[in-house]
Motif scaffolding. Structure first.
Motif, mmCIF file in Angstrom:
data_model
loop_
_atom_site.group_PDB
_atom_site.id
_atom_site.type_symbol
_atom_site.label_atom_id
_atom_site.label_comp_id
_atom_site.label_asym_id
_atom_site.label_seq_id
_atom_site.Cartn_x
_atom_site.Cartn_y
_atom_site.Cartn_z
ATOM 1 N N LYS A 45 22.610 32.178 61.236
ATOM 2 C CA LYS A 45 24.059 32.261 61.033
ATOM 3 C C LYS A 45 24.488 33.648 60.543
ATOM 4 C CE LYS A 45 27.558 29.018 60.649
ATOM 5 N NZ LYS A 45 27.793 27.561 60.632
ATOM 6 N N LEU A 46 23.752 34.187 59.605
ATOM 7 C CA LEU A 46 24.114 35.506 59.088
ATOM 8 C C LEU A 46 23.872 36.587 60.134
ATOM 9 C CD1 LEU A 46 22.941 35.397 55.360
ATOM 10 C CD2 LEU A 46 25.198 34.934 56.326
ATOM 11 N N TRP A 47 22.834 36.427 60.959
ATOM 12 C CA TRP A 47 22.587 37.392 62.029
ATOM 13 C C TRP A 47 23.727 37.370 63.045
ATOM 14 C CZ3 TRP A 47 22.184 37.522 67.272
ATOM 15 C CH2 TRP A 47 21.645 38.680 67.840
ATOM 16 N N LEU A 48 24.180 36.187 63.413
ATOM 17 C CA LEU A 48 25.283 36.070 64.369
ATOM 18 C C LEU A 48 26.541 36.744 63.836
ATOM 19 C CD1 LEU A 48 24.701 32.359 65.442
ATOM 20 C CD2 LEU A 48 24.458 34.349 66.934
ATOM 21 N N TRP A 49 26.806 36.557 62.535
ATOM 22 C CA TRP A 49 27.964 37.210 61.910
ATOM 23 C C TRP A 49 27.793 38.729 61.919
ATOM 24 C CZ3 TRP A 49 28.316 38.369 56.118
ATOM 25 C CH2 TRP A 49 29.518 39.005 55.818
ATOM 26 N N GLU A 50 26.663 39.199 61.449
ATOM 27 C CA GLU A 50 26.434 40.641 61.321
ATOM 28 C C GLU A 50 26.458 41.346 62.668
ATOM 29 O OE1 GLU A 50 22.747 40.390 59.306
ATOM 30 O OE2 GLU A 50 23.638 40.154 57.303
ATOM 31 N N ASN A 51 26.158 40.608 63.731
ATOM 32 C CA ASN A 51 26.138 41.202 65.068
ATOM 33 C C ASN A 51 27.357 40.828 65.904
ATOM 34 O OD1 ASN A 51 23.316 42.638 65.563
ATOM 35 N ND2 ASN A 51 22.974 40.869 64.239
ATOM 36 N N ASN A 52 28.341 40.208 65.270
ATOM 37 C CA ASN A 52 29.628 39.909 65.901
ATOM 38 C C ASN A 52 29.470 39.142 67.213
ATOM 39 O OD1 ASN A 52 32.477 39.983 66.015
ATOM 40 N ND2 ASN A 52 32.439 41.794 67.335
ATOM 41 N N VAL A 53 28.634 38.106 67.174
ATOM 42 C CA VAL A 53 28.350 37.307 68.371
ATOM 43 C C VAL A 53 29.287 36.093 68.404
ATOM 44 C CG1 VAL A 53 26.628 35.928 69.585
ATOM 45 C CG2 VAL A 53 25.944 38.024 68.385
ATOM 46 N N SER A 54 29.932 35.879 69.514
ATOM 47 C CA SER A 54 30.785 34.703 69.702
ATOM 48 C C SER A 54 30.136 33.738 70.686
ATOM 49 C CB SER A 54 32.166 35.107 70.214
ATOM 50 O OG SER A 54 32.917 35.761 69.206
ATOM 51 N N GLY A 55 30.498 32.459 70.553
ATOM 52 C CA GLY A 55 29.971 31.439 71.450
ATOM 53 C C GLY A 55 29.495 30.232 70.670
ATOM 54 N N ILE A 56 28.956 29.251 71.389
ATOM 55 C CA ILE A 56 28.406 28.036 70.791
ATOM 56 C C ILE A 56 26.917 28.014 71.087
ATOM 57 C CG2 ILE A 56 28.436 25.512 70.803
ATOM 58 C CD1 ILE A 56 31.404 25.702 71.669
ATOM 59 N N ILE A 107 38.429 30.470 72.681
ATOM 60 C CA ILE A 107 37.603 31.676 72.612
ATOM 61 C C ILE A 107 37.906 32.650 73.752
ATOM 62 C CG2 ILE A 107 35.620 30.951 74.014
ATOM 63 C CD1 ILE A 107 33.824 31.893 71.668
ATOM 64 N N LYS A 108 38.473 32.132 74.829
ATOM 65 C CA LYS A 108 38.748 32.978 76.000
ATOM 66 C C LYS A 108 39.751 34.085 75.690
ATOM 67 C CE LYS A 108 37.871 29.125 79.188
ATOM 68 N NZ LYS A 108 38.483 28.191 80.163
ATOM 69 N N THR A 109 40.684 33.821 74.772
ATOM 70 C CA THR A 109 41.708 34.816 74.454
ATOM 71 C C THR A 109 41.616 35.310 73.009
ATOM 72 O OG1 THR A 109 43.260 33.020 73.904
ATOM 73 C CG2 THR A 109 43.323 33.889 76.151
ATOM 74 N N ALA A 110 40.597 34.891 72.290
ATOM 75 C CA ALA A 110 40.464 35.256 70.876
ATOM 76 C C ALA A 110 40.200 36.749 70.719
ATOM 77 C CB ALA A 110 39.336 34.459 70.234
ATOM 78 N N LEU A 125 34.715 17.416 70.148
ATOM 79 C CA LEU A 125 36.103 17.727 70.455
ATOM 80 C C LEU A 125 36.489 19.101 69.912
ATOM 81 C CD1 LEU A 125 38.405 16.348 71.967
ATOM 82 C CD2 LEU A 125 39.301 15.573 69.768
ATOM 83 N N PHE A 126 35.981 19.443 68.732
ATOM 84 C CA PHE A 126 36.281 20.780 68.209
ATOM 85 C C PHE A 126 35.576 21.852 69.037
ATOM 86 C CE2 PHE A 126 35.709 24.382 65.235
ATOM 87 C CZ PHE A 126 37.054 24.722 65.128
ATOM 88 N N ASP A 127 34.341 21.599 69.458
ATOM 89 C CA ASP A 127 33.664 22.550 70.348
ATOM 90 C C ASP A 127 34.491 22.785 71.611
ATOM 91 O OD1 ASP A 127 31.492 22.938 68.685
ATOM 92 O OD2 ASP A 127 30.147 21.618 69.803
ATOM 93 N N GLN A 128 35.066 21.714 72.138
ATOM 94 C CA GLN A 128 35.879 21.849 73.347
ATOM 95 C C GLN A 128 37.147 22.663 73.074
ATOM 96 O OE1 GLN A 128 36.256 17.687 74.339
ATOM 97 N NE2 GLN A 128 34.450 17.702 75.662
#
Length: 319
Positions: free
Chosen positions: A222-233, A156-159, A147-150
């Motif tokens: 997780k740290l790579w995703l943060w450092e590279n500013n990647v959004s998504g699931i 995320i569309k307007t974040a 439910l939180f993923d949803q």
């Protein structure tokens, strides 16, 4: 400052350890230390402060500027007990708390990286893809995560800042001791052998196959995703399904033991137990994540060495 909720827990403490290695020390740990033994996961780490999870929640709800100069929030805090059926508690602790924290981060444009779970996939018998047709949780824990993923998918569309969810598969490794029955099968088998018992597996464990991923790989992702500013699931697994029987064999070889005791699957797990998980990593790889992941045998042996520091290398590898 970096905020890590669940910072005294399994994955949270490993994130802090890696942040320290990168010279981050201005870290606020948010957790619930009612289970006081968890302190040992952070006692050797360099943090700037600790705050109880409910005090933290009240603080950000009452004043969105209560904490300043936040570089990122790693939201690892949750009830991870898949046998917990108190839906009111689970939905407040895992779903509403996560919404409150995400909304606060969005108002402040703070990068928000959170823990989802492969429990959202339920009885999926193929490699799971981060799409709705693969999602059918078996318990309230899995539903709270889905439910939180949803909610994230809509938000995320307007974040205007990073939102990144990691669907953890079966994570194992250092600092999971306090989790008791929710610790990995790898930890439990090791403990059973060390206490003089034959390791126990459910009958039919050669058919139970899960995707096991070493906690160090989770933190790296997780740290790579943060450092590279990647959004998504994103799925966070090894991409390989390994049977419980294979897991036990590797641990038996390490301890030079041979006997396994087979027990029935408990009645309360029947119908609610994931017999197969495997992460499809296409989306993660397309994001650009470049590093290889430990194969299960290498990861288990590294973890066994950490759990059993007095066993010499020659003893571990002797045929």
């Amino acid at each position: 400052m970096v905020i890590v909720t669940g910072g005294a827990g399994f994955i949270g403490s490993n994130i802090i350890h890696s942040l320290n290695e990168k010279n981050y020390t201005d870290i606020l740990v948010v957790d619930n230390l009612k289970k006081g033994i968890k302190f040992s996961n952070i006692a050797h780490l360099n943090i700037s402060d600790y705050i109880d999870k409910e005090v933290f929640r009240i603080s950000i709800l009452q004043n969105k500027y209560f904490f300043r100069n936040i570089e990122a929030v790693f939201h690892e805090g949750a009830c991870t007990d898949t046998t917990e059926w108190n839906g009111k508690y689970m939905m407040d602790n895992n779903y509403q708390y996560s919404k409150d924290l995400l909304d606060w981060c969005l108002q402040r444009r703070i990068p928000f990286l959170y823990a989802s779970s492969a429990a959202v996939y339920g009885h999926c018998h193929t490699a799971s893809i981060e799409e709705s047709e693969y999602e059918s949780p078996l318990n309230i824990y899995g539903y709270s995560k889905l439910l939180f993923d949803q909610y994230v998918r809509k938000t995320i569309k307007t974040a205007e800042s990073q939102i990144c969810g990691c669907r953890y598969f079966n994570v194992y490794g250092e600092n999971e001791t306090y989790k008791n029955r929710m610790a990995s099968i790898i930890f439990h088998l090791d403990q059973q052998i060390k206490t003089g018992k034959d390791p126990q597996l459910f009958i039919g464990s050669h058919n139970f196959k899960r995707d096991f991923i070493y906690v160090k790989d989770i933190v790296s992702i997780k740290l790579w995703l943060w450092e590279n500013n990647v959004s998504g699931i994103f799925n966070c697994g090894s991409g390989t399904a390994t049977s419980f029987q294979e897991i036990a064999t590797t641990i038996l070889e390490f301890h030079q033991k041979h006997e396994i005791q087979y027990i029935p699957l408990p009645e309360n797990l029947k119908g609610f137990y994931q017999e197969f998980t495997k992460a499809n990593l296409t989306k993660l790889r397309k994001s650009g994540y470049p590093r290889s992941l430990k194969n299960i045998k290498t990861g288990i042996l590294e973890y066994m060495t950490w759990l059993n520091p007095t066993i010499k290398h020659s003893e571990k590898t002797r045929e």
